[in-house]
Design a protein around this motif. Structure first.
Motif, PDB file in Angstrom:
ATOM      1  N   SER A 183      -0.001  -2.971   5.076  1.00 20.86           N
ATOM      2  CA  SER A 183       0.519  -2.163   3.734  1.00 20.86           C
ATOM      3  C   SER A 183       1.635  -2.484   3.207  1.00 20.86           C
ATOM      4  O   SER A 183       2.036  -1.377   4.513  1.00 20.86           O
ATOM      5  CB  SER A 183      -0.472  -1.504   2.976  1.00 20.86           C
ATOM      6  OG  SER A 183      -1.893  -1.404   2.542  1.00 20.86           O
TER       7      SER A 183
ATOM      8  N   ILE B 178      -3.924   3.642   4.148  1.00 21.48           N
ATOM      9  CA  ILE B 178      -2.701   2.274   4.100  1.00 21.48           C
ATOM     10  C   ILE B 178      -3.810   0.933   4.804  1.00 21.48           C
ATOM     11  O   ILE B 178      -4.888   1.142   5.530  1.00 21.48           O
ATOM     12  CB  ILE B 178      -1.741   2.130   4.934  1.00 21.48           C
ATOM     13  CG1 ILE B 178      -1.697   2.464   6.273  1.00 21.48           C
ATOM     14  CG2 ILE B 178      -0.268   3.039   3.684  1.00 21.48           C
ATOM     15  CD1 ILE B 178      -0.369   1.540   7.078  1.00 21.48           C
ATOM     16  N   ASP B 179      -3.789   0.060   4.857  1.00 19.00           N
ATOM     17  CA  ASP B 179      -4.569  -1.302   5.382  1.00 19.00           C
ATOM     18  C   ASP B 179      -3.922  -1.723   6.085  1.00 19.00           C
ATOM     19  O   ASP B 179      -2.657  -2.577   6.129  1.00 19.00           O
ATOM     20  CB  ASP B 179      -5.295  -2.691   4.283  1.00 19.00           C
ATOM     21  CG  ASP B 179      -5.815  -3.431   5.130  1.00 19.00           C
ATOM     22  OD1 ASP B 179      -7.140  -3.050   5.274  1.00 19.00           O
ATOM     23  OD2 ASP B 179      -5.045  -4.025   5.198  1.00 19.00           O
TER      24      ASP B 179
END
Length: 328
Positions: free
Chosen positions: A74, A20-21
């Motif tokens: 995210s 994820i970010d």
């Protein structure tokens, strides 16, 4: 355009972490043992704004992420992407991104549940643990959702959260009302957590939110600018990411059967809040039996949102403990 959040926090940073970010906020010199602050529901890294300022003033390296599903981080679709393996893995991934072997993890509410699992699942990455309101809880003998359903009923908020889409829509219908309902002082939250006079579920926050008059401005905890930071963010993201953490209670329970049952050799601090209706100090009784190195402290007159209600006391306790256990 500057948002209410940006006006009150350090510049946001981003890290590719565990698929994820992850958005995070960082202060202090990059030296010594970092402190990673982990928020609960419905919160954000912003919940730790007072602690970040105090750490910066004390010359301590501190990081507060928006965790998976929240804020500028995210929000994966799959419910199983929010299980304990992912939530702890995100924090380990953040350490990897920062080039750090170990950190002290501070967790409040759901963040507390996650950080107490770190010494069991990733012991080599943990220098110390601070539980704020949330105690270390031993593995239940039965599925926790079944247990909550039996004790508290279908309307108890964690049981209610299990139904796909229902709570998500109810909380997102009027985000300003939702955040003002939750972010209140101890007496108001205790009242909302109690069983209704006509009988029914305790902790039926969905029903209490529906019945609450939005014009009631008593017991508000946040300034208009602080409230705006939460409201603007959750209007953009909705609540599904955070609710999905709750939808993994059964999965986490099933997958934790073989984990260690004790925390040994890790300095731990448990900070309790006298008037927390959700995570009462009584829940921390007996922690000494399963944690070899534990200190406890009680903050008087604080409800559930302790790092925002009593920031000076929280900051003093954490920084004093850090100075003793992890001197600069």
């Amino acid at each position: 355009m500057s948002t209410a959040l940006d006006r009150q926090m350090p510049p946001v940073k981003h890290a590719p972490v565990n698929g994820i970010d992850m958005a995070y906020y960082e202060v202090g010199p990059r030296e010594g043992v970092p402190i990673v602050f982990c928020h609960g529901f419905p919160e954000l890294a912003f919940s730790w704004r007072h602690q970040l300022k105090a750490c910066e003033a004390a010359g301590r390296w501190a990081i507060a992420p928006d965790q998976r599903g929240y804020g500028r981080t995210s929000r994966p679709e799959a419910v199983t992407d929010y299980d304990m393996e992912h939530l702890t893995g995100d924090l380990v991934g953040l350490l990897d991104h920062l080039g750090v072997e170990q950190a002290v993890f501070v967790g409040h509410d759901w963040g507390g549940i996650v950080v107490w699992q770190l010494p069991l699942m990733h012991p080599d990455r943990v220098a110390g643990i601070v539980g704020l309101n949330t105690p270390f809880m031993r593995r239940a003998p039965l599925d926790p959702i079944e247990g909550m359903r039996k004790v508290f009923g279908e309307d108890m908020y964690i049981v209610w959260f299990q139904k796909p889409g229902i709570a998500d829509a109810a909380l997102a219908a009027d985000v300003d009302k939702t955040m003002r309902f939750f972010m209140r002082k101890p007496a108001a939250i205790a009242q909302a957590a109690a069983a209704p006079p006509a009988g029914g579920a305790t902790f039926a926050f969905g029903e209490a939110l529906k019945a609450w008059d939005k014009a009631d401005t008593a017991n508000q905890l946040l300034s208009p600018e602080e409230l705006a930071a939460f409201v603007e963010t959750f209007e953009a993201t909705g609540f599904t990411g955070g609710i999905n953490w709750y939808r993994n209670f059964t999965r986490n329970w099933e997958r934790s059967a073989d984990l260690p049952t004790r925390i040994d050799g890790v300095p731990c601090l448990m900070i309790m809040a006298e008037k927390d209706a959700v995570l009462s100090p009584a829940m921390a009784e007996g922690m000494e039996e399963v944690i070899s190195d534990l200190e406890k402290a009680l903050i008087k007159d604080s409800g559930h949102w302790t790092q925002q209600e009593k920031p000076d006391e929280v900051n003093r306790l954490i920084l004093d403990w850090m100075d003793r256990r992890f001197p600069k």
